[in-house]
Design a protein around this motif. Structure first.
Motif, mmCIF file in Angstrom:
data_model
loop_
_atom_site.group_PDB
_atom_site.id
_atom_site.type_symbol
_atom_site.label_atom_id
_atom_site.label_comp_id
_atom_site.label_asym_id
_atom_site.label_seq_id
_atom_site.Cartn_x
_atom_site.Cartn_y
_atom_site.Cartn_z
ATOM 1 N N PRO A 22 0.831 -1.204 0.000
ATOM 2 C CA PRO A 22 0.000 0.000 0.000
ATOM 3 C C PRO A 22 0.867 1.256 0.000
ATOM 4 C CG PRO A 22 -0.115 -1.101 2.144
ATOM 5 C CD PRO A 22 0.725 -1.959 1.265
ATOM 6 N N SER A 23 0.382 2.308 -0.619
ATOM 7 C CA SER A 23 1.142 3.556 -0.674
ATOM 8 C C SER A 23 1.154 4.188 0.720
ATOM 9 C CB SER A 23 0.487 4.504 -1.668
ATOM 10 O OG SER A 23 -0.741 4.958 -1.124
ATOM 11 N N GLN A 25 0.095 7.033 1.555
ATOM 12 C CA GLN A 25 -1.208 7.670 1.803
ATOM 13 C C GLN A 25 -2.264 6.625 2.198
ATOM 14 O OE1 GLN A 25 -2.042 10.782 2.127
ATOM 15 N NE2 GLN A 25 -0.478 11.990 1.105
ATOM 16 N N GLU A 26 -2.188 5.443 1.596
ATOM 17 C CA GLU A 26 -3.142 4.383 1.966
ATOM 18 C C GLU A 26 -2.898 3.908 3.398
ATOM 19 O OE1 GLU A 26 -3.978 2.485 -2.479
ATOM 20 O OE2 GLU A 26 -2.287 1.777 -1.284
ATOM 21 N N ARG A 27 -1.627 3.803 3.753
ATOM 22 C CA ARG A 27 -1.314 3.376 5.126
ATOM 23 C C ARG A 27 -1.754 4.431 6.139
ATOM 24 N NH1 ARG A 27 4.547 2.499 5.062
ATOM 25 N NH2 ARG A 27 4.303 1.906 7.228
ATOM 26 N N LYS A 29 -4.315 6.363 5.878
ATOM 27 C CA LYS A 29 -5.769 6.210 6.039
ATOM 28 C C LYS A 29 -6.116 5.011 6.901
ATOM 29 C CE LYS A 29 -7.780 8.381 2.039
ATOM 30 N NZ LYS A 29 -7.932 8.117 0.628
ATOM 31 N N ALA A 30 -5.382 3.908 6.680
ATOM 32 C CA ALA A 30 -5.648 2.695 7.455
ATOM 33 C C ALA A 30 -5.418 2.963 8.942
ATOM 34 C CB ALA A 30 -4.759 1.552 6.964
ATOM 35 N N GLU A 152 -8.227 16.588 2.225
ATOM 36 C CA GLU A 152 -7.014 15.814 1.923
ATOM 37 C C GLU A 152 -6.149 16.462 0.839
ATOM 38 O OE1 GLU A 152 -8.066 11.829 0.956
ATOM 39 O OE2 GLU A 152 -8.937 11.508 2.936
#
Ligand code: HEC
Ligand code: HEC
Length: 207
Positions: A22-23, A25-27, A29-30, A152
């Motif tokens: 995951p990028s 940015q995805e991490r 969010k997680a 964001e």
């Protein structure tokens, strides 16, 4: 034909690697979606920011006029700006050097820490702020939002320091190469320096 297959195989491999990792940015969010992970990131971030505090303040409210507040800023925006300092797309002699010291995990912690801190608006000149409000409503609100709190993609501007706002807005307008963004260059192109001062006075007193 054979070459086409090799290229195709290469694309498939890189696609699957991409899918697995995951990028940042995805991490980010997680972590935000998991209260326990978020708490841990904020706590970890506080430790990492001990040497950021000299300039940005312990709680993300800066001590110097040309240093931005980080408190209450959107974490995705902070992470993207850290990436830009790292790649040299955004220029600042201190920040470009400092940011290289931070590991990927620490970057996520730091931005969640600052994002979780309360904003501290500053006093402003009331007449200038009224002028600034009108300009903001015409030229800026559609991206930065009616309370200037951003999201964001667009930064929070509410409560930011006047000198930092002035310098930054003028840099986008003047195409100095220090801050580059097409949307901002267009949005600021018609502003005179007095307009910039008025907008900064409006923004700094917003919660
Ligand atoms: C020597 C002073 C100094 C220190 C220490 C410092 N910064 Fe900065 N930082 C600045 C300045 C000055 C800017 C604004 C640069 C500009 O004019 O664009 C900035 C900008 C930023 C921004 C962009 C904010 C925005 O609104 O666009 C982030 C994010 C940031 N710093 C994070 C950090 C972190 C994390 C640390 C600690 C690892 C740190 N800084 C340490 C001076 C410092
Ligand atoms: C079309 C969308 C759009 C409009 C309209 C717009 N902005 Fe922006 N603004 C952005 C984006 C995107 C960024 C982040 C650019 C970057 O990464 O450097 C930004 C960044 C900024 C920043 C930097 C904040 C920081 O801490 O790094 C300031 C200050 C700012 N805008 C002020 C304004 C003002 C004042 C206006 C109106 C005159 C305005 N913007 C209009 C999209 C917009």
């Amino acid at each position: 034909m054979r070459r086409g297959l090799v290229v195709l195989a290469g694309l498939l491999v890189s696609a699957s690697v991409y899918a697995q990792a995951p990028s940042p940015q995805e991490r980010l969010k997680a972590i935000a979606a998991d209260p326990v992970a978020l708490r841990a990131a904020v706590d970890g971030g506080k430790k990492v920011t001990f040497f950021c505090a000299n300039c940005h303040g312990e709680d993300g409210i800066s001590k110097t006029p040309d240093v931005p507040n980080l408190a209450g800023q959107n974490p995705a925006y902070l992470l993207e700006q850290i990436r830009k300092f790292g790649s040299g797309e955004r220029k600042d002699q201190f920040m470009q050097g400092l940011i290289k010291v931070l590991k990927d995990e620490e970057r996520l912690q730091v931005v969640h820490y600052y994002a979780s801190m309360p904003v501290a608006p500053s006093k402003a000149n009331a007449a200038l702020a009224a002028q600034g409000k009108e300009l903001f409503g015409k030229l800026c609100v559609r991206c930065h939002g009616d309370k200037a709190r951003g999201d964001e993609l667009f930064p929070r501007l509410a409560g930011q320091k006047v000198p930092y706002l002035q310098t930054t807005i003028q840099r986008y307008r003047d195409g100095t190469g220090i801050r580059n963004n097409q949307l901002m260059a267009i949005a600021t192109s018609t502003l005179k320096n007095e307009d910039v001062t008025a907008i900064a006075n409006y923004l700094t007193q917003l919660p």
